[in-house]
Design an enzyme around this catalytic site. Structure first.
Site, mmCIF file in Angstrom:
data_model
loop_
_atom_site.group_PDB
_atom_site.id
_atom_site.type_symbol
_atom_site.label_atom_id
_atom_site.label_comp_id
_atom_site.label_asym_id
_atom_site.label_seq_id
_atom_site.Cartn_x
_atom_site.Cartn_y
_atom_site.Cartn_z
ATOM 1 N N SER A 161 0.853 -1.184 0.000
ATOM 2 C CA SER A 161 0.000 0.000 0.000
ATOM 3 C C SER A 161 0.886 1.230 0.000
ATOM 4 C CB SER A 161 -0.873 -0.014 1.258
ATOM 5 O OG SER A 161 -1.493 1.230 1.500
ATOM 6 N N TYR A 166 -3.434 -0.822 10.037
ATOM 7 C CA TYR A 166 -3.265 -0.983 8.597
ATOM 8 C C TYR A 166 -1.870 -0.518 8.179
ATOM 9 C CZ TYR A 166 -4.281 -0.716 3.578
ATOM 10 O OH TYR A 166 -4.257 -0.885 2.214
#
Length: 257
Positions: A149, A162
């Protein structure tokens, strides 16, 4: 790889396991791999998207298998890998795509939410990679792709687990690439930028962050899921046999600024 030709991107006779491969970006990975000749096995918590995935993969002339399983459960990784072997007899590609994101203010973040995200985004990825590596080492070939990400590189002040998990995925990708290289196994990652998906819809629609993100992207536009299909095929094909330990950003240049 001894020579480069148009077949260097072929995935014919390969079997690809894609976690969460029937929805979101995972569906695009499944479709792309099957377009280039791979049979696909999808594991997901629910059967959402299975019919669409089956239609797409079989429409590309390839076989598909499914397993409904919570990959964070104890022993799930070994069960998933065995299910692939039972159906197809071998495993050549693992795409660790399944993931989740929970947003909250720093002082309101619960221990339970931290654990949920880390268990899926990091722990399940590790256990599946570990089990897949046992198979790939024996056959002395394989490709593992971990989905990172922008938060593999940057902070995320509302998505702490996350961000932590995606930083860890980058590190784990490098460590596994180093350890498995002697066995002709390449381990790489994709780091999607700001892509138009259901997960990013709140950001797209945010009256402040939405325009900020768009202005930060040199190309001036959010990406679309199809723009990840070429990179995933490259990293799973013979064309990338001398590429390992890389997290490839597909971000329109977002990280440049």
């Amino acid at each position: 790889m001894t020579a480069f030709d148009k077949d260097s991107f072929s995935l014919t006779n390969k079997v690809a396991l894609v976690t969460g491969g029937a929805s979101g970006l995972g569906l695009n990975y499944s479709i792309a791999l099957s377009m280039y000749g791979a049979d696909v096995f999808i594991v997901s918590r629910s059967q959402k998207g299975w019919e669409e995935a089956q239609k797409a993969v079989e429409g590309n002339g390839q076989q598909i298998g499914f397993l409904q399983k919570d990959i964070t459960a104890d022993g799930a990784a070994a069960e998933v890998i065995q299910a692939v072997l039972d159906q197809f007899g071998h495993l050549d590609i693992l795409v660790n795509n399944a993931g989740m994101q929970i947003r909250n203010d720093v002082l309101d973040f619960s221990d339970e939410d931290w654990k949920k995200v880390i268990d899926l985004n990091l722990n399940a990825l590790y256990y599946l990679s570990h089990e897949a590596a046992k198979v790939m080492v024996k056959q002395k070939s394989g490709k593992i792709i971990n989905i990172g990400s922008m938060q593999s590189y940057r902070a995320g002040k509302f998505i702490f687990p996350y961000t932590a998990s995606k930083h860890a995925v980058l590190g784990l990708t490098k460590a596994y690439a180093d350890a498995l290289a002697p066995y002709n196994i390449q381990v790489n990652g994709l780091a999607p930028g700001y892509i138009k998906t259901d997960m990013t819809k709140p950001l797209q629609e945010d009256p402040i962050r939405g325009p900020e993100i768009k202005a930060h992207i040199p190309s001036g536009e959010w990406g679309v899921p199809e723009e990840l299909m070429g990179p995933v095929v490259f990293l799973e094909s013979q064309a990338s046999d001398y590429v390992t330990g890389v997290m490839l950003p597909v971000d329109g240049g977002y990280l440049l600024r």
